[in-house]
Scaffold this active site. Sequence first.
Site, PDB file in Angstrom:
ATOM      1  N   HIS A  61      28.796  39.027  34.143  1.00 30.62           N
ATOM      2  CA  HIS A  61      29.535  40.077  33.424  1.00 30.62           C
ATOM      3  C   HIS A  61      28.606  41.005  32.648  1.00 30.62           C
ATOM      4  CE1 HIS A  61      33.025  37.191  34.076  1.00 30.62           C
ATOM      5  NE2 HIS A  61      33.266  38.265  34.800  1.00 30.62           N
ATOM      6  N   ASP A  85      39.686  38.164  35.910  1.00 34.20           N
ATOM      7  CA  ASP A  85      39.376  37.153  34.885  1.00 34.20           C
ATOM      8  C   ASP A  85      39.166  37.798  33.517  1.00 34.20           C
ATOM      9  OD1 ASP A  85      36.797  37.768  36.688  1.00 34.20           O
ATOM     10  OD2 ASP A  85      36.214  37.585  34.568  1.00 34.20           O
ATOM     11  N   ASP A 137      46.659  47.009  44.567  1.00 35.76           N
ATOM     12  CA  ASP A 137      45.457  47.048  45.394  1.00 35.76           C
ATOM     13  C   ASP A 137      44.522  48.165  44.924  1.00 35.76           C
ATOM     14  OD1 ASP A 137      44.706  48.437  48.597  1.00 35.76           O
ATOM     15  OD2 ASP A 137      43.637  46.816  47.581  1.00 35.76           O
ATOM     16  N   ASP A 156      34.402  44.763  40.672  1.00 33.73           N
ATOM     17  CA  ASP A 156      34.187  43.329  40.419  1.00 33.73           C
ATOM     18  C   ASP A 156      35.084  42.570  41.383  1.00 33.73           C
ATOM     19  OD1 ASP A 156      34.703  41.168  37.484  1.00 33.73           O
ATOM     20  OD2 ASP A 156      33.996  40.780  39.534  1.00 33.73           O
ATOM     21  N   THR A 158      35.982  40.149  45.071  1.00 33.43           N
ATOM     22  CA  THR A 158      35.637  38.979  45.871  1.00 33.43           C
ATOM     23  C   THR A 158      34.775  39.467  47.039  1.00 33.43           C
ATOM     24  OG1 THR A 158      37.807  39.405  46.843  1.00 33.43           O
ATOM     25  CG2 THR A 158      37.677  37.603  45.269  1.00 33.43           C
ATOM     26  N   ASP A 159      34.538  38.597  48.015  1.00 31.09           N
ATOM     27  CA  ASP A 159      33.729  38.970  49.182  1.00 31.09           C
ATOM     28  C   ASP A 159      34.529  39.890  50.114  1.00 31.09           C
ATOM     29  OD1 ASP A 159      32.835  35.536  49.037  1.00 31.09           O
ATOM     30  OD2 ASP A 159      31.642  37.236  48.309  1.00 31.09           O
TER      31      ASP A 159
HETATM   32  N1  SAM Z   1      32.618  37.401  40.286  1.00 33.89           N
HETATM   33  C1  SAM Z   1      33.442  37.150  41.392  1.00 33.89           C
HETATM   34  C2  SAM Z   1      32.670  37.298  42.678  1.00 33.89           C
HETATM   35  O1  SAM Z   1      31.559  37.858  42.643  1.00 33.89           O
HETATM   36  O2  SAM Z   1      33.115  36.819  43.686  1.00 33.89           O
HETATM   37  C3  SAM Z   1      34.618  38.054  41.364  1.00 33.89           C
HETATM   38  C4  SAM Z   1      35.461  37.717  40.280  1.00 33.89           C
HETATM   39  S1  SAM Z   1      36.961  38.586  40.119  1.00 33.89           S
HETATM   40  C5  SAM Z   1      37.931  37.235  39.780  1.00 33.89           C
HETATM   41  C6  SAM Z   1      37.437  39.119  41.724  1.00 33.89           C
HETATM   42  C7  SAM Z   1      38.833  39.684  41.712  1.00 33.89           C
HETATM   43  O3  SAM Z   1      38.984  40.705  42.708  1.00 33.89           O
HETATM   44  C8  SAM Z   1      39.924  38.646  42.025  1.00 33.89           C
HETATM   45  O4  SAM Z   1      40.703  38.455  40.877  1.00 33.89           O
HETATM   46  C9  SAM Z   1      40.717  39.262  43.179  1.00 33.89           C
HETATM   47  O5  SAM Z   1      42.103  39.040  43.095  1.00 33.89           O
HETATM   48  C10 SAM Z   1      40.362  40.750  42.999  1.00 33.89           C
HETATM   49  N2  SAM Z   1      40.567  41.547  44.204  1.00 33.89           N
HETATM   50  C11 SAM Z   1      40.249  41.216  45.483  1.00 33.89           C
HETATM   51  N3  SAM Z   1      40.621  42.205  46.326  1.00 33.89           N
HETATM   52  C12 SAM Z   1      41.184  43.184  45.549  1.00 33.89           C
HETATM   53  C13 SAM Z   1      41.748  44.468  45.841  1.00 33.89           C
HETATM   54  N4  SAM Z   1      41.823  44.923  47.101  1.00 33.89           N
HETATM   55  N5  SAM Z   1      42.196  45.221  44.806  1.00 33.89           N
HETATM   56  C14 SAM Z   1      42.112  44.765  43.515  1.00 33.89           C
HETATM   57  N6  SAM Z   1      41.606  43.538  43.175  1.00 33.89           N
HETATM   58  C15 SAM Z   1      41.139  42.774  44.186  1.00 33.89           C
END
Ligand code: SAM
EC number: 2.5.1.16
Length: 284
Positions: A61, A85, A137, A156, A158-159
């Site tokens: 962060h 988070d 989204d 921030d 996910t993959d």
């Molecule tokens: N630090 C983590 C990592 O590097 O994998 C990421 C943490 S954060 C919790 C990732 C967030 O992205 C998740 O809460 C997920 O629901 C969100 N996310 C994934 N795809 C998304 C999208 N298309 N639009 C908005 N949020 C999204």
Amino acid sequence: MNWYTESWSDECKFSIAYDEKINSEKTPFQQIDFYKGKEFGTFFTLDGLMMVNEKDEFIYHEMIVHPAFATNPNIKRVLIIGGGDGGTAREVLRYKSVEEVVMVEIDERIFRLCQKYLPVTAGGIEEEPRMTLKFEDGLAYVKKAPDASFDLILVDSTDPISVGEGLFTIEFYQECYRVLRNDGILINQHESPYFTEYAENMKRAHKKIKHIFPITHVYQYHMPTYPSGHWLFGFASKVYDPLLDLHAEDWKKFKIQTKYYNTELHRGAFCLPNYVREALVDGE
Ligand code: SAM
């Protein structure tokens, strides 16, 4: 002793102990599991992949937020895509000079569960008057956002699989370019150079961003609980260069206490190992 295990590759597994599984639910978007242990504290996984734990969340962060502010200390309007988070918002809100932060998280359950089980990241975020929370989204949000409406976008995510895939597309990066002001900066979760699957994601993302933003860099940080521990952020910018325009003394005037980030480390973070540089160039 219970063990949470994640496959970092076909031939490499990572395990950490936990005492209690405190919540488990499947949402329309993903499987969310919360655990509690001694060494890593409370942590949660999405679709079985480590996302956030109390032991090293500060590294991720701090490194997604502070390099941009040390490059442009005048950032006022910030858009966070993902980040459910709350940890990224927490770090941005430490800047009293920031006027508005919009967080667009696709899965509201992530934020609500972190408010309950992970106050270190989500505590106080919803109550902050400068915060706007949107549960939708991120790609859909930027497509309807006005031109030149943010100084900084922090992805921030996910993959680039499942719900996160749309956040690694040319369309998304082009919309981010349009939504950023003419001195805007985009920081994105940029995967990792070590294991093949993540390295291919890293190269693909860099190749796309490089065709849209005039200034593109990738910087590194040590994230012990992510595959290989060597993880990256992308720094894409319209005018500011994170090294040539580093305002170290101005950043220190913010008097923000950090546990990982400092302006010397900032310089080093952009000095990538040769195999990473070559992989990024090869991918172009
Ligand atoms: N630090 C983590 C990592 O590097 O994998 C990421 C943490 S954060 C919790 C990732 C967030 O992205 C998740 O809460 C997920 O629901 C969100 N996310 C994934 N795809 C998304 C999208 N298309 N639009 C908005 N949020 C999204």
